[in-house]
Design a protein around this motif. Structure first.
Motif, PDB file in Angstrom:
ATOM      1  N   LEU A  96       0.814  -1.214   0.000  1.00 12.17           N
ATOM      2  CA  LEU A  96       0.000   0.000   0.000  1.00 12.17           C
ATOM      3  C   LEU A  96       0.849   1.265   0.000  1.00 12.17           C
ATOM      4  O   LEU A  96       0.508   2.244  -0.661  1.00 12.17           O
ATOM      5  CB  LEU A  96      -0.931   0.016   1.220  1.00 12.17           C
ATOM      6  CG  LEU A  96      -1.946  -1.114   1.303  1.00 12.17           C
ATOM      7  CD1 LEU A  96      -2.740  -1.012   2.598  1.00 12.17           C
ATOM      8  CD2 LEU A  96      -2.875  -1.119   0.102  1.00 12.17           C
ATOM      9  N   VAL A  97       1.938   1.255   0.737  1.00 14.61           N
ATOM     10  CA  VAL A  97       2.728   2.483   0.887  1.00 14.61           C
ATOM     11  C   VAL A  97       3.924   2.562  -0.055  1.00 14.61           C
ATOM     12  O   VAL A  97       4.511   3.631  -0.195  1.00 14.61           O
ATOM     13  CB  VAL A  97       3.197   2.686   2.349  1.00 14.61           C
ATOM     14  CG1 VAL A  97       2.011   2.769   3.293  1.00 14.61           C
ATOM     15  CG2 VAL A  97       4.174   1.627   2.786  1.00 14.61           C
ATOM     16  N   ASP A  98       4.271   1.466  -0.719  1.00 16.47           N
ATOM     17  CA  ASP A  98       5.478   1.446  -1.544  1.00 16.47           C
ATOM     18  C   ASP A  98       5.192   0.838  -2.918  1.00 16.47           C
ATOM     19  O   ASP A  98       4.902  -0.349  -3.029  1.00 16.47           O
ATOM     20  CB  ASP A  98       6.567   0.649  -0.817  1.00 16.47           C
ATOM     21  CG  ASP A  98       7.858   0.555  -1.591  1.00 16.47           C
ATOM     22  OD1 ASP A  98       8.146   1.448  -2.416  1.00 16.47           O
ATOM     23  OD2 ASP A  98       8.594  -0.427  -1.387  1.00 16.47           O
ATOM     24  N   GLY A  99       5.308   1.653  -3.934  1.00 17.20           N
ATOM     25  CA  GLY A  99       5.059   1.197  -5.300  1.00 17.20           C
ATOM     26  C   GLY A  99       5.999   0.095  -5.752  1.00 17.20           C
ATOM     27  O   GLY A  99       5.593  -0.807  -6.492  1.00 17.20           O
ATOM     28  N   ASP A 100       7.254   0.124  -5.315  1.00 17.19           N
ATOM     29  CA  ASP A 100       8.205  -0.925  -5.691  1.00 17.19           C
ATOM     30  C   ASP A 100       7.790  -2.270  -5.087  1.00 17.19           C
ATOM     31  O   ASP A 100       7.900  -3.316  -5.734  1.00 17.19           O
ATOM     32  CB  ASP A 100       9.624  -0.576  -5.245  1.00 17.19           C
ATOM     33  CG  ASP A 100      10.213   0.583  -6.038  1.00 17.19           C
ATOM     34  OD1 ASP A 100       9.751   0.837  -7.173  1.00 17.19           O
ATOM     35  OD2 ASP A 100      11.141   1.234  -5.520  1.00 17.19           O
ATOM     36  N   SER A 101       7.316  -2.243  -3.860  1.00 16.51           N
ATOM     37  CA  SER A 101       6.825  -3.466  -3.226  1.00 16.51           C
ATOM     38  C   SER A 101       5.640  -4.028  -4.009  1.00 16.51           C
ATOM     39  O   SER A 101       5.556  -5.231  -4.243  1.00 16.51           O
ATOM     40  CB  SER A 101       6.422  -3.180  -1.775  1.00 16.51           C
ATOM     41  OG  SER A 101       5.952  -4.342  -1.148  1.00 16.51           O
ATOM     42  N   LEU A 102       4.742  -3.164  -4.426  1.00 13.98           N
ATOM     43  CA  LEU A 102       3.598  -3.617  -5.227  1.00 13.98           C
ATOM     44  C   LEU A 102       4.065  -4.241  -6.531  1.00 13.98           C
ATOM     45  O   LEU A 102       3.550  -5.292  -6.936  1.00 13.98           O
ATOM     46  CB  LEU A 102       2.632  -2.461  -5.507  1.00 13.98           C
ATOM     47  CG  LEU A 102       1.472  -2.824  -6.445  1.00 13.98           C
ATOM     48  CD1 LEU A 102       0.613  -3.937  -5.861  1.00 13.98           C
ATOM     49  CD2 LEU A 102       0.641  -1.592  -6.764  1.00 13.98           C
ATOM     50  N   GLU A 103       5.047  -3.651  -7.191  1.00 11.07           N
ATOM     51  CA  GLU A 103       5.537  -4.214  -8.455  1.00 11.07           C
ATOM     52  C   GLU A 103       6.113  -5.615  -8.238  1.00 11.07           C
ATOM     53  O   GLU A 103       5.895  -6.510  -9.058  1.00 11.07           O
ATOM     54  CB  GLU A 103       6.564  -3.284  -9.106  1.00 11.07           C
ATOM     55  CG  GLU A 103       5.952  -2.005  -9.652  1.00 11.07           C
ATOM     56  CD  GLU A 103       4.789  -2.238 -10.623  1.00 11.07           C
ATOM     57  OE1 GLU A 103       4.916  -3.085 -11.533  1.00 11.07           O
ATOM     58  OE2 GLU A 103       3.746  -1.574 -10.449  1.00 11.07           O
TER      59      GLU A 103
END
Length: 167
Positions: A96-103
């Motif tokens: 939710l807070v980190d776009g790299d984690s989502l990717e």
């Protein structure tokens, strides 16, 4: 019309999220729910299925590194009573807070929509967690992946396309 969380994630029942030792925390309300479902006491549950790490009750994994409740070809054998951490996937704090984690999560989980923007995913996820009572606050007994502060939640829902859930 689909809810925002359904636009962000459509579970494929692949079991990828059930694989790996590490983070199936059983919080207090989870323990009550799962013990009722399995008709056992908390002590019996912990002896049969759990282990303590860092003071938290965790579900053990089998030799194949899948959750002890995952049955190949059938999925979760305690699906109706599964812990909140399982109910929340993939709407974990990191995603939710980190776009790299989502990717990275998109590469791991075929159910996360590959074309969803981070802001849309975050707003949908916060709404889902709120609507389903999955936001946690007790770092001593609940999964850290479910702890999102009110300030973070407000920012995430404001920056995405989904409206915040009603209080």
């Amino acid at each position: 019309m689909k809810r925002p969380d359904e636009e962000a994630f459509d579970c494929k029942m692949c079991g990828h999220c059930c694989l790996g030792e590490g983070g199936i925390v059983v919080g207090p309300k989870d323990l009550t729910r799962i013990c009722s479902h399995l008709e056992m006491t908390p002590e019996e549950f912990e002896t049969a299925y759990g282990e303590r790490r860092g003071g938290k009750l965790m579900i053990r994994v089998k030799n194949d590194q899948f959750c002890i409740f995952f049955k190949d070809g059938k999925g979760c054998s305690v699906h109706e009573a599964k812990p909140d951490i399982c109910r929340a996937w993939p709407f974990f704090r990191g995603n939710l807070v980190d776009g790299d984690s989502l990717e990275m999560a998109k590469d791991f989980c075929p159910g996360i929509k590959s074309d969803i923007r981070h802001a849309e995913f975050a707003a949908a996820g916060v709404g889902y967690l709120r609507d389903n009572g999955l936001l946690a606050s007790d770092t001593t007994s609940e999964a850290r992946a479910l702890i999102v502060t009110e300030e973070e939640a407000e920012t995430l829902t404001r920056d995405g396309s989904a409206a915040p859930a009603a209080s």
